[in-house]
Design an enzyme around this catalytic site. Structure first.
Site, PDB file in Angstrom:
ATOM      1  N   SER A  94       0.413  -1.661   0.364  1.00 20.12           N
ATOM      2  CA  SER A  94      -0.367  -0.220  -0.113  1.00 20.12           C
ATOM      3  C   SER A  94       0.884   1.145   0.307  1.00 20.12           C
ATOM      4  O   SER A  94       1.803   1.376  -0.627  1.00 20.12           O
ATOM      5  CB  SER A  94      -0.864  -0.044   1.239  1.00 20.12           C
ATOM      6  OG  SER A  94      -1.665   0.972   0.807  1.00 20.12           O
TER       7      SER A  94
ATOM      8  N   HIS B 123      -2.598  -1.555  -3.260  1.00 16.98           N
ATOM      9  CA  HIS B 123      -3.721  -0.618  -3.403  1.00 16.98           C
ATOM     10  C   HIS B 123      -3.557   1.109  -4.014  1.00 16.98           C
ATOM     11  O   HIS B 123      -2.064   0.990  -4.222  1.00 16.98           O
ATOM     12  CB  HIS B 123      -3.999   0.116  -1.360  1.00 16.98           C
ATOM     13  CG  HIS B 123      -4.300  -1.079  -0.888  1.00 16.98           C
ATOM     14  ND1 HIS B 123      -3.770  -0.919   0.449  1.00 16.98           N
ATOM     15  CD2 HIS B 123      -4.412  -2.469  -1.099  1.00 16.98           C
ATOM     16  CE1 HIS B 123      -4.416  -1.971   0.622  1.00 16.98           C
ATOM     17  NE2 HIS B 123      -4.739  -2.709   0.225  1.00 16.98           N
TER      18      HIS B 123
ATOM     19  N   ASP C 215      -4.560  -4.585   5.655  1.00 16.64           N
ATOM     20  CA  ASP C 215      -4.801  -5.416   5.102  1.00 16.64           C
ATOM     21  C   ASP C 215      -3.615  -6.114   5.259  1.00 16.64           C
ATOM     22  O   ASP C 215      -2.058  -6.080   4.627  1.00 16.64           O
ATOM     23  CB  ASP C 215      -5.455  -4.566   3.488  1.00 16.64           C
ATOM     24  CG  ASP C 215      -5.494  -5.701   2.921  1.00 16.64           C
ATOM     25  OD1 ASP C 215      -5.971  -7.259   2.848  1.00 16.64           O
ATOM     26  OD2 ASP C 215      -5.351  -5.253   1.106  1.00 16.64           O
TER      27      ASP C 215
END
Lengths: 191, 274
Positions: A17, A44, A137
């Site tokens: 991310s 992401h 996540d």
């Protein structure tokens, strides 16, 4: 019904991310050209289709880099990117599926979703690598990878520009290797 | 960690029950997504085991409705992929303007956000009055929602952005009135909409259309079912009609591809040419 057969080659799923792109860009040029594995990158990013990412990653390596397409058969020696705004799944016959269901951990694609399905299909031949980010996540997915006999790797939070995501994983999931950003290429090359 | 109570074999048992008891055939759906959805139902419904889930599904027809709604993905938005809607607005719909009656089919319309988006486009280019918009889904519950035309108010900022990016020039909020936490869309947008259940797995063609939209449905089907649905669409499209798919779906590998031409590379819209 598709039977689950033995994975024909190992799969490395890289999840990242905020702050992970720079890590990926730094390890790509160092990867061996004759990869014995398939690499799946789940990042992401904004939900807009972004062809720039593929060309950016391609510019760093001579290994084939492409966006994963639905029904496409996974091949070793290829780096696949999860498309923006879809969860990336893998079927028992080692083809990709896309899924536009609810976001998971505020994310689509979600790293957990792909880690979990990779663990289910590639079993002990799965390696999950979790990089920099500001989200939780990936942690549950790493647990799933571990539970099916795979290998779990987390970027050393002290080398991450946003340490929250790798730190969360180190604290909550069974992690086999905590690697400095600079050591990730060597690890992948050894697989 | 999400525990997978439902393994591969359990999925197959449930699919067989659905066919035998209710006549719903999901056997040609891609398994990875289906299995995730079923395990999600187990998690949300707090089913202690596979046996409880199976029992409830077998003997509770109300639960069946819910189950079908949950295993099919019903996430959608208005003006999803604005550039797609821009192409519809500028390239596709104007070419349909010469027909005395324009028939459009949204196959797998879910809760209808894209159907209302279409109605807004048609209003704005003055074609709405001579259109019929058929909106179908396998799932009666989502169609009931679609008929109401009420969508969460919290989504309107995003939809308004999408609308503007798709080339909309009006005030998006002019199309709805706020009603508690919902945006209630104008009844005038619904006048030409016809809602009906239709199962792409087993139901046949029911009309001839100039435009068929089926977006983010085929990604859940296996190759065989995709092929069958493509030929259903082919049978249901007039010559020179358009077929519009989701961003990651393609007609390219279908045997029917030769009969269609993609109108521009960037968008998943094909025109039937033979």
């Amino acid at each position: 019904m598709e039977k689950n057969s033995i994975a024909p080659f190992p799969l490395i799923v890289v999840g990242g991310s905020a702050g992970s792109l720079e890590v990926i860009l730094s390890f790509l040029p160092l990867l061996r050209k004759d990869l014995k594995v398939a690499i799946l990158i789940v990042l992401h990013r904004s939900s807009d289709p972004d062809p720039v990412l593929q060309s950016l990653l391609s510019s760093k390596t001579s290994i084939a880099v492409k966006e994963a397409e639905e029904k496409e058969l996974l091949m070793k020696g290829v780096i696949y990117i999860a498309p923006a705004d879809y969860h990336l799944l893998i079927e028992k016959d080692f083809t990709f599926s896309l899924d536009y269901s609810e976001k998971v951990n505020y994310s689509r694609p979600s790293i957990d979703v792909t880690f979990e399905i990779a663990a289910e299909v590639f079993k002990e031949r799965t390696t999950g690598i979790l990089l920099s980010g500001a989200n939780t996540d990936g942690t549950e997915g790493l647990m799933a990878v571990k539970a099916t006999g795979g290998t779990t790797v987390v970027q050393d939070p002290s080398t991450a520009s946003v340490p929250y995501m790798p730190q969360y994983a180190v604290s909550h999931a069974p992690v086999d290797h905590v690697l400095k950003a600079a050591d990730i290429a060597a690890f992948i090359n050894s697989q | 960690m999400e525990l997978n109570i439902i393994g591969d074999d359990e999925v197959e048992i449930l699919l067989r029950d659905l066919i035998e008891i209710y006549g719903y055939d999901f056997t040609d759906y891609s398994r990875a997504s289906l299995k995730r959805r079923i395990n999600r139902i187990v998690l949300i419904g707090k089913f202690p085991s596979f046996a409880e889930l199976r029992y409830k599904l077998k003997f509770d027809p109300d639960f069946l409705k819910e189950f079908i709604e949950q295993i099919t993905v019903n996430v959608t938005e208005m003006f999803r992929d604005p550039s797609f809607y821009k192409t519809l607005r500028e390239e596709v719909l104007p070419r349909l303007g010469t027909y005395p009656l324009i028939r459009i089919w949204h196959a797998g319309c879910s809760t209808g956000e894209e159907v209302y988006s279409m109605a807004i486009l048609l209003k704005e280019i003055n074609l709405y009055h001579k259109c019929l918009i058929y909106a179908t889904d396998i799932n009666p519950t989502v169609l009931e929602k679609a008929m109401k035309g009420m969508f969460p108010l919290s989504q309107m900022r995003k939809y308004s952005e999408n609308y503007l990016l798709s080339g909309g020039k009006k005030e998006f909020s002019g199309y709805y009135s706020a009603n508690y936490e919902f945006a209630k869309f104008d009844d005038a947008l619904r006048e030409k909409m016809i809602f009906s259940t239709h199962n792409l797995v087993c139901d046949r063609s029911f009309n001839e259309f100039q435009l068929i939209l089926c977006r983010n449905v085929l990604i859940y089907f296996d190759k065989n079912l995709q092929a069958r649905v493509f030929s259903l669409f082919d049978d249901s499209l007039e010559n020179l009609g358009y077929l519009a798919l989701g961003t990651k779906e393609t007609l390219r590998f279908s045997p029917l591809a030769a009969r269609f031409r993609q109108i521009i590379n960037a968008e998943k819209i094909w025109r039937k040419i033979a």
